[in-house]
Design a protein around this motif. Sequence first.
Motif, PDB file in Angstrom:
ATOM      1  N   UNK A   1      79.610 121.403  35.016  1.00  0.00           N
ATOM      2  CA  UNK A   1      80.382 121.775  36.162  1.00  0.00           C
ATOM      3  C   UNK A   1      79.414 120.986  37.275  1.00  0.00           C
ATOM      4  N   UNK A   2      80.363 120.070  38.138  1.00  0.00           N
ATOM      5  CA  UNK A   2      79.714 119.076  39.320  1.00  0.00           C
ATOM      6  C   UNK A   2      79.264 120.150  40.193  1.00  0.00           C
ATOM      7  N   UNK A   3      77.890 119.933  40.473  1.00  0.00           N
ATOM      8  CA  UNK A   3      77.106 120.722  41.462  1.00  0.00           C
ATOM      9  C   UNK A   3      77.359 120.612  42.997  1.00  0.00           C
ATOM     10  N   UNK A   4      77.989 119.540  43.108  1.00  0.00           N
ATOM     11  CA  UNK A   4      78.613 119.188  44.672  1.00  0.00           C
ATOM     12  C   UNK A   4      79.511 117.923  44.725  1.00  0.00           C
ATOM     13  N   UNK A   5      80.327 118.386  45.585  1.00  0.00           N
ATOM     14  CA  UNK A   5      81.434 117.162  45.905  1.00  0.00           C
ATOM     15  C   UNK A   5      81.779 117.081  47.385  1.00  0.00           C
ATOM     16  N   UNK A   6      81.875 115.936  47.657  1.00  0.00           N
ATOM     17  CA  UNK A   6      82.284 115.716  48.943  1.00  0.00           C
ATOM     18  C   UNK A   6      83.430 114.811  49.036  1.00  0.00           C
ATOM     19  N   UNK A   7      84.520 115.045  49.626  1.00  0.00           N
ATOM     20  CA  UNK A   7      85.610 114.502  49.789  1.00  0.00           C
ATOM     21  C   UNK A   7      86.555 114.524  50.953  1.00  0.00           C
ATOM     22  N   UNK A   8      87.452 113.681  51.181  1.00  0.00           N
ATOM     23  CA  UNK A   8      88.605 113.637  51.954  1.00  0.00           C
ATOM     24  C   UNK A   8      89.992 114.352  51.318  1.00  0.00           C
ATOM     25  N   UNK A   9      90.365 115.373  51.981  1.00  0.00           N
ATOM     26  CA  UNK A   9      91.765 115.611  51.253  1.00  0.00           C
ATOM     27  C   UNK A   9      92.782 116.186  52.318  1.00  0.00           C
ATOM     28  N   UNK A  10      93.538 116.947  52.180  1.00  0.00           N
ATOM     29  CA  UNK A  10      94.628 117.282  52.883  1.00  0.00           C
ATOM     30  C   UNK A  10      95.036 118.592  52.588  1.00  0.00           C
ATOM     31  N   UNK A  11      95.824 119.520  53.637  1.00  0.00           N
ATOM     32  CA  UNK A  11      96.218 120.780  53.536  1.00  0.00           C
ATOM     33  C   UNK A  11      96.913 120.889  52.382  1.00  0.00           C
ATOM     34  N   UNK A  12      97.673 119.906  51.719  1.00  0.00           N
ATOM     35  CA  UNK A  12      98.544 120.077  50.518  1.00  0.00           C
ATOM     36  C   UNK A  12      98.022 120.632  49.561  1.00  0.00           C
ATOM     37  N   UNK A  13      96.558 120.145  49.388  1.00  0.00           N
ATOM     38  CA  UNK A  13      95.472 120.423  48.521  1.00  0.00           C
ATOM     39  C   UNK A  13      95.340 122.294  48.158  1.00  0.00           C
ATOM     40  N   UNK A  14      95.555 122.818  49.411  1.00  0.00           N
ATOM     41  CA  UNK A  14      95.454 124.105  49.451  1.00  0.00           C
ATOM     42  C   UNK A  14      96.700 125.094  49.739  1.00  0.00           C
ATOM     43  N   UNK A  15      97.796 124.525  49.525  1.00  0.00           N
ATOM     44  CA  UNK A  15      99.250 125.032  49.379  1.00  0.00           C
ATOM     45  C   UNK A  15      99.435 126.158  48.673  1.00  0.00           C
ATOM     46  N   UNK A  16      98.835 126.134  47.355  1.00  0.00           N
ATOM     47  CA  UNK A  16      98.370 127.239  46.656  1.00  0.00           C
ATOM     48  C   UNK A  16      97.146 127.904  46.696  1.00  0.00           C
ATOM     49  N   UNK A  17      96.979 129.247  46.462  1.00  0.00           N
ATOM     50  CA  UNK A  17      95.917 129.956  46.613  1.00  0.00           C
ATOM     51  C   UNK A  17      94.940 129.251  45.807  1.00  0.00           C
ATOM     52  N   UNK A  18      93.688 128.915  46.384  1.00  0.00           N
ATOM     53  CA  UNK A  18      92.518 128.279  45.797  1.00  0.00           C
ATOM     54  C   UNK A  18      91.483 129.289  45.707  1.00  0.00           C
ATOM     55  N   UNK A  19      90.875 129.586  44.521  1.00  0.00           N
ATOM     56  CA  UNK A  19      89.648 130.403  44.396  1.00  0.00           C
ATOM     57  C   UNK A  19      88.622 129.845  43.362  1.00  0.00           C
ATOM     58  N   UNK A  20      87.477 129.326  43.838  1.00  0.00           N
ATOM     59  CA  UNK A  20      86.491 128.427  43.200  1.00  0.00           C
ATOM     60  C   UNK A  20      85.233 129.074  43.092  1.00  0.00           C
ATOM     61  N   UNK A  21      84.352 128.793  42.127  1.00  0.00           N
ATOM     62  CA  UNK A  21      82.964 129.371  42.026  1.00  0.00           C
ATOM     63  C   UNK A  21      81.943 128.696  42.866  1.00  0.00           C
ATOM     64  N   UNK A  22      82.513 127.854  44.153  1.00  0.00           N
ATOM     65  CA  UNK A  22      81.644 127.327  44.987  1.00  0.00           C
ATOM     66  C   UNK A  22      81.692 127.800  46.610  1.00  0.00           C
ATOM     67  N   UNK A  23      80.515 127.215  47.034  1.00  0.00           N
ATOM     68  CA  UNK A  23      80.707 127.502  48.565  1.00  0.00           C
ATOM     69  C   UNK A  23      81.657 126.245  48.896  1.00  0.00           C
ATOM     70  N   UNK A  24      82.186 126.480  50.174  1.00  0.00           N
ATOM     71  CA  UNK A  24      83.183 125.585  50.548  1.00  0.00           C
ATOM     72  C   UNK A  24      82.902 125.317  52.020  1.00  0.00           C
ATOM     73  N   UNK A  25      82.919 124.244  52.306  1.00  0.00           N
ATOM     74  CA  UNK A  25      82.979 123.853  54.157  1.00  0.00           C
ATOM     75  C   UNK A  25      84.140 122.994  54.341  1.00  0.00           C
TER      76      UNK A  25
END
Length: 275
Positions: A1-25
């Motif tokens: 499991x990748x411990x940290x990721x930093x990326x550019x993305x857009x709202x399309x990525x979250x159009x479906x309900x996203x639930x992950x075992x990470x803290x997200x900012x």
Amino acid sequence: MNQISIQNTNSDYFLKSVSKPFYQILVFNGCGKFEINLTHYEFTGYTILFLTPYQQFKWLDTNKTELQLIQFHGDYYCIEYHKNLISCNGILFNNIYEKPFFKIDKVYFDEICDIIDKMKKESRNEIESPFTNSIIKSYLQLILSISSKEKSKYLTNIKPNEIPNEDLVLFQGLLEKHYKTERSVAFYASSFYLSTDAFSKKIKKQFSKTPSQLIQERVILEAKKLLHLTYKSIKEIAQELNFEDEFYFSRYFKKIVGVSPSLYRKNVGISIVAK
């Protein structure tokens, strides 16, 4: 499991309900709507949002919004372990009574975006360095520090008519005292001599959540805490939270969180501060 990721993305990525075992900012600008654990929110301007592991997030707008996204595992950076340095737990994360996002000034928005760019640059460094992890963690800690300071300022600048009245403060006190044993809205409504309907309208107007949601979220918040910060068994946690048995607790937890308590613990891990 990748411990940290930093990326550019857009709202399309979250159009479906996203639930992950990470803290997200999430850092973004614009206006729109999104949903967190079935509660709808609207935002305008420069915004920063904080999600805890397995919070369900869904973007509701079709307009594409550009975002900066940081995801980190609790094993990578434990907010409880670093609480003496950064008091973000209960301010940025894990506060069921406050919105998990807030509007920030452009100067701080630009500063945070600049720090994120530095994190991405450091993570892409082709020359392996024993200092890379420490540098990225320091940048993460800086973002949390700036955000905690700005969130504290934001809370103190709430307009007088937005400040909870004494009844709402009393409800929070009652919920904190009784959430382990009293999960009926009628119990809390009776303390205000109100019908459940009138009481529910009063609470939802202030918190954008019904009393039932707040009760559930408070129980789940404690369950997640016990799963992550202790070595207690599922059965012991169920007993502490006053469930009939561990199987009923597991069904209750999975219905709200989306995963079982055992899978949550497996994916989120047990903190280094666990006792």
